[in-house]
Design a protein around this motif. Structure first.
Motif, short mmCIF file in Angstrom:
data_model
loop_
_atom_site.label_atom_id
_atom_site.label_comp_id
_atom_site.label_asym_id
_atom_site.label_seq_id
_atom_site.Cartn_x
_atom_site.Cartn_y
_atom_site.Cartn_z
N CYS A 2 0.76 -1.25 0.00
CA CYS A 2 0.00 0.00 0.00
C CYS A 2 0.79 1.31 0.00
CB CYS A 2 -0.96 -0.01 1.18
SG CYS A 2 -2.19 -1.32 1.02
N THR A 3 2.04 1.31 0.41
CA THR A 3 2.86 2.51 0.28
C THR A 3 4.22 2.08 -0.27
OG1 THR A 3 1.79 3.54 2.18
CG2 THR A 3 3.85 4.51 1.43
N SER A 5 7.99 3.49 -2.13
CA SER A 5 8.88 4.56 -2.55
C SER A 5 10.00 4.01 -3.41
CB SER A 5 9.48 5.31 -1.34
OG SER A 5 10.47 4.53 -0.69
N SER A 145 0.80 5.37 -3.32
CA SER A 145 -0.07 4.84 -2.27
C SER A 145 -1.23 4.09 -2.91
CB SER A 145 -0.61 5.97 -1.39
OG SER A 145 0.44 6.66 -0.75
N TYR A 150 -6.23 4.73 0.32
CA TYR A 150 -5.91 6.13 0.53
C TYR A 150 -6.56 7.03 -0.52
CZ TYR A 150 -2.53 3.79 3.46
OH TYR A 150 -1.95 2.97 4.39
N ARG A 158 1.13 12.25 1.94
CA ARG A 158 2.27 11.35 1.90
C ARG A 158 3.35 11.87 0.95
NH1 ARG A 158 0.98 5.56 2.90
NH2 ARG A 158 -0.40 5.61 4.69
N HIS A 181 9.94 4.86 6.22
CA HIS A 181 8.78 3.99 6.04
C HIS A 181 8.18 3.52 7.36
CE1 HIS A 181 8.10 3.14 1.70
NE2 HIS A 181 9.26 3.75 1.62
N LEU A 192 2.57 6.18 7.76
CA LEU A 192 2.90 5.09 6.84
C LEU A 192 2.72 3.73 7.51
CD1 LEU A 192 3.96 7.44 5.11
CD2 LEU A 192 5.85 5.97 4.44
#
Length: 234
Positions: A2-3, A5, A145, A150, A158, A181, A192
């Motif tokens: 879900c998140t 980078s 995200s 979200y 974010r 994170h 997060l």
């Protein structure tokens, strides 16, 4: 899933994922090195769907999955195949982009895949009907995200946290990426790391390519255990 980078480095990248899952879902199997015959792949395994949400291979290609494409949708009761198995098919090839362009996706739940190597960064979205492929600049960092958890407001927040953190850490080390994170955000609902009524963050995983080596650092938040594996590129 879900998140996520992506952060380029002088000789590679970091691709990091917070996995937010239903509290009823089985705990994942910790990362292991698998041999497909041509190269090795490192990934944690989802015992329910039998696939994975994040993986890296010894060709220097990494991929990570997020649920949903652009907007929240109503999930169906049945899908032909797990999205985690789609990622497995992609990471098992020399050309993930070509694989995604021809793969039959009808009957598969909407998803987003971020795929990277030293030379490329690809954002692939399947909305349940159409494929959407973007070639992004691999020299620029990014954050994504999940569309299923979200809304636009949370996504923008974010992104702001990520940009502020980048100003403080223009050339971060892996530990600093993992810290972002784990600790970025304002509260357990919006940070997060989340812990909601039915969903919580169950793990944080960082894939890295550096100095002709690949590595995975996997923090299993359920069992409070960290696993780390390194392999040489070939």
């Amino acid at each position: 899933m879900c998140t996520v980078s992506y952060i380029p480095t002088a000789d590679g990248f970091f691709l990091t994922s917070n996995r937010d899952e239903k509290k009823t879902r089985s705990n994942a199997i910790h990362p292991t090195v698998y041999n497909n015959g041509e190269f090795k792949i490192i990934y944690p395994k989802d015992p329910d769907g039998k696939g994975t949400w994040i993986a890296i291979n010894t060709k220097g290609i990494a991929a990570v999955l997020l649920n949903g494409a652009f907007v929240k949708y109503k999930s169906k009761s049945y899908y032909l195949k797990s999205r985690g198995l789609v990622l497995m098919e992609v990471i098992n090839t020399h050309s993930p982009k070509d694989e995604l362009a021809t793969m039959i996706l009808d009957g598969i739940e909407p998803f987003t895949l971020i795929i990277c190597s030293k030379q490329s960064l690809i954002e692939f979205r399947w909305d349940g009907v159409l494929r959407h492929i973007k070639n992004l600049d691999p020299k620029k960092a990014g954050i994504w995200s999940s569309a299923t958890l979200y809304d636009e407001h949370a996504v923008l927040k974010r992104t702001e946290w990520f940009k502020r953190w980048q100003l403080q850490k223009p050339s971060p080390l892996e530990d600093e990426v993992m810290d972002f994170h784990h600790f970025a955000g304002e509260a357990c609902f919006e940070g997060l790391i989340i812990n909601r009524e039915k969903v919580k963050t169950v793990s944080v995983t960082c894939l890295a390519l550096k100095e002709e080596k690949i590595s995975i650092t996997y923090n299993d938040l359920q069992n409070e255990t960290i696993y780390a594996i390194t392999e040489v590129l070939y």
